[in-house]
Design a protein around this motif. Structure first.
Motif: not given
Length: 334
Positions: A12-20, A39-50
Motif C-alpha cells: 500500500a505505502h512506502p515502508d510496507d515492503e520493509s515491515s512485511k 507501492s500502490c500509493t506514495g504515502g503522501e498523507r503519512g504522519d512523521i512518526l520519528n
C-alpha cells in the motif's frame, strides 16, 4: 531453486515492503530470484512518526518527495526493483464517527482503473508469484484493504486475454500469497523469551488485550533469520516512519533469530500443485522455462483456493480490533 524466478510484492505505502516479508525478499534476492515491489500509493498523507524529525523544515515542506527518497534507499538495501502504481494515499481516518475519505484517494478509485494499472505492471514484469495482504488488509486501513482487492483482481485478470487487451500480452501469475505478520503465536513466543531473560517485553499489553482478526491459516514458513539485519536496515531507511529507538527495535535481533526465525505467509490461490506446509514461495513451479510456459499457456486450472468464504470474512469486526505498533509504520497512519 528460485534462481531466475520472479516475485512481485504488492504493498500500500512506502515502508510496507520493509515491515512485511522483507527478510524473505532479501533471501529470494540472495538466491538469485528477481523481486519487484509495487507501492500502490506514495504515502503522501503519512504522519512523521520519528520524534527526532517532526520539526525538520525540509520534511514538512515536501513529505511526498521525502517518502520517495526513503523508498529508494530501502529498495537499494533490499536489492529489489520498484515501481509506483501512482495512486494517492487515502490517509487513516480517525474519530467517531469516522470522517469521509478524501476525494481522489486510492481507496475511492474505481476498481477497473486500479486493476488495469496493476495488470499493466504484471504483464510487463511477468511475475511467477505475487504477495499482498489478506481480505482485511492485515488490519483495517483503507489503503491496505484496497491493495488486497486490487492485487487479487489483477491476479485474476492478468492472464485473461479478454481483460484489458490494450495493457499487454496475457500473463497468469501462478501463485498469490497473503503476508502473515503479527500472529499471536509469534508474539507469545517472543514475549515469553523476553520475560525469561529478564527483559521488558513490548508485547505485554498487546497480548493482554488480544482479539482475533480473521480465521485464515499459515501455510508457508520461510527460514530467513540471517536476513533480519537486512530487514532492519530497510526499515531504518524509512526514517520519517521508524524511530531507531522505538518499538521495532526493542527486541534484540539475536533473540528474534533464535525464537522466531521465520516469516509466514498464507497461500491464497495456486495454479500449480501444492504440498502444504511449504518452506518456499516458489515451491511447485519447476524451472524458469516451465514456469514461463505455464504462465502463458492460457490453459491453467486453479488447483488450490485458500481464500476465506464470505461468511468467514464477515466474522471480523473492525470495531473490536486491537491497535498494535505495526499500525504506526504503515505509510500514513504513520
Amino acid at each position: 531453486m528460485s534462481e531466475g524466478l520472479r516475485l512481485m510484492a504488492v504493498h500500500a505505502h512506502p515502508d510496507d515492503e520493509s515491515s512485511k516479508g522483507a527478510a524473505t525478499t532479501a533471501k529470494c534476492v540472495a538466491a538469485g530470484a528477481s523481486v519487484m515491489v509495487v507501492s500502490c500509493t506514495g504515502g503522501e498523507r503519512g504522519d512523521i512518526l520519528n520524534e527526532k524529525l517532526k520539526n525538520d523544515p525540509q520534511i514538512l515542506r515536501d513529505i511526498a518527495q521525502v517518502r520517495r527518497n526513503e523508498m529508494k534507499a530501502a529498495q537499494e538495501v533490499l536489492g529489489v526493483e520498484h515501481t509506483w502504481l501512482g495512486f494517492v494515499d487515502s490517509g487513516l481516518p480517525e474519530g467517531d464517527p469516522l470522517p469521509p475519505l478524501p476525494a481522489g484517494c486510492f481507496a475511492l478509485e474505481d476498481l477497473d482503473v486500479t486493476t488495469e494499472a496493476l495488470v499493466r505492471v504484471v504483464r510487463e514484469w511477468r511475475p511467477h508469484v505475487m504477495t499482498t495482504y489478506d481480505e482485511k488488509g492485515g488490519y483495517p486501513h483503507p489503503d491496505h484493504i484496497m491493495t488486497h482487492v486490487v492485487a487479487m483482481s489483477a491476479f485474476e485478470a492478468a492472464g485473461d486475454p479478454t481483460r484489458y487487451p490494450h495493457a499487454g500480452e496475457p500473463w497468469q501469475p501462478l501463485k498469490i500469497y497473503y503476508n502473515e505478520g503479527w500472529s499471536k503465536d509469534r508474539l507469545t513466543a517472543v514475549h515469553e523469551a523476553m520475560v525469561a531473560e529478564g527483559l521488558e517485553s513490548p508485547y505485554a499489553d498487546w497480548l493482554a488485550n488480544w482479539k482475533p482478526r480473521r480465521s485464515g491459516r499459515v501455510t508457508t514458513r520461510i527460514e530467513c533469520a540471517e536476513y533480519f539485519e537486512v530487514r532492519d536496515r530497510a526499515l531504518l531507511a524509512h526514517a520519517t516512519q521508524v524511530d531507531p529507538d522505538g518499538f521495532w527495535f526493542q527486541v534484540p535481533r539475536e533473540l528474534q533469530q533464535r525464537v522466531w526465525p521465520v516469516e509466514e505467509f498464507e497461500l491464497a490461490v495456486s495454479y500449480v500443485p501444492v504440498d502444504l506446509p511449504e518452506d518456499d514461495l516458489f515451491a511447485g513451479l519447476g524451472s524458469v522455462a516451465e514456469a514461463d510456459a505455464a504462465a502463458t499457456s492460457g490453459a491453467l486450472e486453479m488447483v488450490y483456493d485458500g481464500r476465506l468464504a464470505p461468511d468467514d470474512e464477515e466474522k471480523f469486526d473492525p470495531a473490536e480490533r486491537v491497535e498494535h505498533p505495526n499500525e504506526q509504520v504503515e505509510g500514513n497512519e504513520d
